[in-house]
Design an enzyme around this catalytic site. Structure first.
Site, PDB file in Angstrom:
ATOM      1  N   HIS A  52     -59.265 -56.714 -10.455  1.00 14.51           N
ATOM      2  CA  HIS A  52     -58.839 -56.020 -11.677  1.00 14.51           C
ATOM      3  C   HIS A  52     -60.021 -55.716 -12.570  1.00 14.51           C
ATOM      4  O   HIS A  52     -61.019 -56.449 -12.593  1.00 14.51           O
ATOM      5  CB  HIS A  52     -57.757 -56.808 -12.426  1.00 14.51           C
TER       6      HIS A  52
ATOM      7  N   ASP B 115     -64.421 -62.610 -14.730  1.00 21.65           N
ATOM      8  CA  ASP B 115     -62.981 -62.332 -14.663  1.00 21.65           C
ATOM      9  C   ASP B 115     -62.706 -60.935 -15.187  1.00 21.65           C
ATOM     10  O   ASP B 115     -62.361 -60.768 -16.349  1.00 21.65           O
ATOM     11  CB  ASP B 115     -62.231 -63.387 -15.485  1.00 21.65           C
TER      12      ASP B 115
ATOM     13  N   GLU C 217     -60.603 -62.586  -7.253  1.00 20.61           N
ATOM     14  CA  GLU C 217     -60.889 -63.377  -8.450  1.00 20.61           C
ATOM     15  C   GLU C 217     -62.060 -64.304  -8.124  1.00 20.61           C
ATOM     16  O   GLU C 217     -62.321 -64.639  -6.954  1.00 20.61           O
ATOM     17  CB  GLU C 217     -59.676 -64.214  -8.853  1.00 20.61           C
TER      18      GLU C 217
ATOM     19  N   GLU D 226     -54.069 -56.708 -15.493  1.00 17.88           N
ATOM     20  CA  GLU D 226     -53.891 -58.083 -14.981  1.00 17.88           C
ATOM     21  C   GLU D 226     -53.815 -59.099 -16.095  1.00 17.88           C
ATOM     22  O   GLU D 226     -53.018 -60.044 -16.040  1.00 17.88           O
ATOM     23  CB  GLU D 226     -55.029 -58.421 -14.014  1.00 17.88           C
ATOM     24  N   GLU D 227     -54.637 -58.926 -17.109  1.00 15.77           N
ATOM     25  CA  GLU D 227     -54.708 -59.939 -18.169  1.00 15.77           C
ATOM     26  C   GLU D 227     -53.471 -59.957 -19.068  1.00 15.77           C
ATOM     27  O   GLU D 227     -53.317 -60.867 -19.880  1.00 15.77           O
ATOM     28  CB  GLU D 227     -55.965 -59.722 -19.021  1.00 15.77           C
TER      29      GLU D 227
ATOM     30  N   HIS E 273     -62.778 -65.813 -20.247  1.00 16.92           N
ATOM     31  CA  HIS E 273     -62.049 -65.773 -21.522  1.00 16.92           C
ATOM     32  C   HIS E 273     -62.825 -66.407 -22.668  1.00 16.92           C
ATOM     33  O   HIS E 273     -62.283 -66.587 -23.747  1.00 16.92           O
ATOM     34  CB  HIS E 273     -60.664 -66.430 -21.398  1.00 16.92           C
TER      35      HIS E 273
END
Length: 431
Positions: A120, A149, A208, A183-184, A396
């Site tokens: 993603h 990510d 991932e 995706e998030e 994140h």
């Protein structure tokens, strides 16, 4: 190995070691050489991707990065589509009206096996945060927002395809790349497409990132759901006429307390109330109250059980006059380990150990957050394996996200060799 060949790339060192009596088999020299060659190009791709802000709700950024990704796969000879998934989106409370595009690139081969590679392009970050952590390289670490990510996953897939094209490898029937932009936010738009595509392919490799401390693939991930409670009461003066009000906070508290024991450690089901809000002023009986719970499951069937339980419990009210509304949202299914995924993971581990001399785990117990691999596995018996991406850390976070540069060559090698072996029927993927 690093000390014996300090001036050489890891895979080149592995090839050399094979000729001087190494305990492990020789890597494929052609694949190893290409992985070393692609390493600096992959870092350039990472810089390009990280330099474009692409939060899940940033449509301008997502359009820009999807155009870039589409152009790269088109240059590699793929049939490229830019798909707007908004029309078939699964609408949740936080689903935006317009959703970022999906890039689908299809490469036709001469064989029979169909292989799907997924990653993603979206991140959790908002516009402007790139100024706090632009792309940079420090020793063996490449930093940047979204680099672990999952922009590394996009880059790794891009350069695996580049390696296959350089070798003129066409032994697959179809090699499909799917890169989504939501995706998030639980993939509300792309989930239906990912599920369909998963069912149409013989194997799914998801990119991932792997972990820095534990280099391993994932065969299972947790399913994620949410419960939202909204209580409507009636306001009144808390001092002079509380009896004329309907206290939404009392009813909300009652509901939370009577649903506090629904977790089931024996099955891994977890339900925890995490947020709540009520009222407007200290001297006013609250006319509204809301709360949210986080739900995790390890089996798809557990969703039915917990949803039925909360819907049954909510019927028991403390204050009959209050209006109670409950919403249960299945944000992600769990990825459940299967015999097919275990068998294919063992093949990956054998490549890593026998050809590179490196250990590679394959965890069939769910850990961490959910991923798109679960959607790909939802309606298929084909193997679906997660974490073929680079080793990384700090997803994140606002200022500490990085990938390990030394993991580039091994992961390019592994991903390319997996595609080759699946395509040639040397890796176990069933019929």
């Amino acid at each position: 190995m690093k000390n014996r060949f300090p001036q050489r790339g890891f895979l080149l060192a592995a090839v050399c070691a094979a000729f001087v009596g190494s305990a492990f088999a020789a890597p494929d020299a052609n694949v190893a050489a290409l992985a070393a060659k692609e390493k600096p190009a992959l870092l350039d791709t990472l810089k390009e991707l990280v330099s474009i802000e692409s939060g899940s709700r940033d449509l301008d950024g997502l359009e820009k990065i999807s155009d870039l990704i589409a152009a790269k796969f088109k240059a590699l000879g793929g049939e490229v589509e830019l798909i707007d998934p908004s029309a078939e989106a699964y609408r949740m409370e936080d689903t935006p009206e317009k959703i970022g595009r999906v890039v689908r690139a299809t490469f036709k081969g001469t064989g029979k096996k169909k292989i799907l590679l997924i990653a993603h392009m979206d991140t959790v970050y908002t516009v402007g945060m790139i100024n706090r952590q632009p792309f940079r390289i420090d020793g063996d670490k490449a930093y940047g927002l979204g680099i672990a990510d999952d922009k590394q996953g996009v880059a790794v897939i891009t350069h695996i395809v580049s390696m296959l094209q350089a070798m003129k490898f066409k032994d697959y029937g179809t090699l499909t790349v799917l890169i989504n932009g939501d995706e998030e936010i639980s993939s509300p738009g792309a989930r239906a497409l990912i599920t369909r595509m998963g069912g149409e392919h013989d194997a799914v490799l998801s990119f991932e990132g792997a972990y820095v401390k534990e280099d391993k693939l994932s065969l299972a991930t947790a399913g994620i759901a949410s419960v939202t409670l909204n209580v409507t009461g009636k306001a009144s003066h808390a001092g002079s006429a509380p009896e004329l009000g309907v206290n939404a906070l009392y009813e909300l508290s009652h509901q939370i307390l009577q649903m506090r024991d629904l977790s089931d450690p024996a099955t891994g089901l977890k339900m925890n109330w995490t947020i709540s809000k009520s009222g407007s002023n200290r001297n006013v009986i609250p006319a509204s109250a809301t709360a949210g719970a986080d739900v995790r499951v390890l089996k798809v069937s557990d969703y039915d059980r917990i949803e039925q339980q909360v819907n049954e419990r909510v019927k028991k009210q403390l204050i009959p006059e209050a209006k109670v509304e409950l919403k249960f949202e299945r944000r992600r299914p769990p990825l459940e380990a299967t015999d097919a995924s275990r068998a294919l993971a063992r093949h990956a581990q054998q490549i890593y150990k026998d050809e590179l001399g490196l250990p590679l785990g394959a965890d069939d117990k769910a850990a961490g957050g959910g991923t798109d691999a679960a959607f790909a596995a939802l309606k298929t018996k084909a193997p679906v394996i997660e974490r073929f991406g680079l080793q990384g850390f700090g997803a994140h976070s606002a200022d500490a996200e990085y990938v390990l540069i030394n993991s580039i060559e091994p992961r390019l090698y592994l991903g390319t060799r997996m595609v080759m072996d699946i395509a040639r029927g040397k890796a176990p993927v069933g019929n």
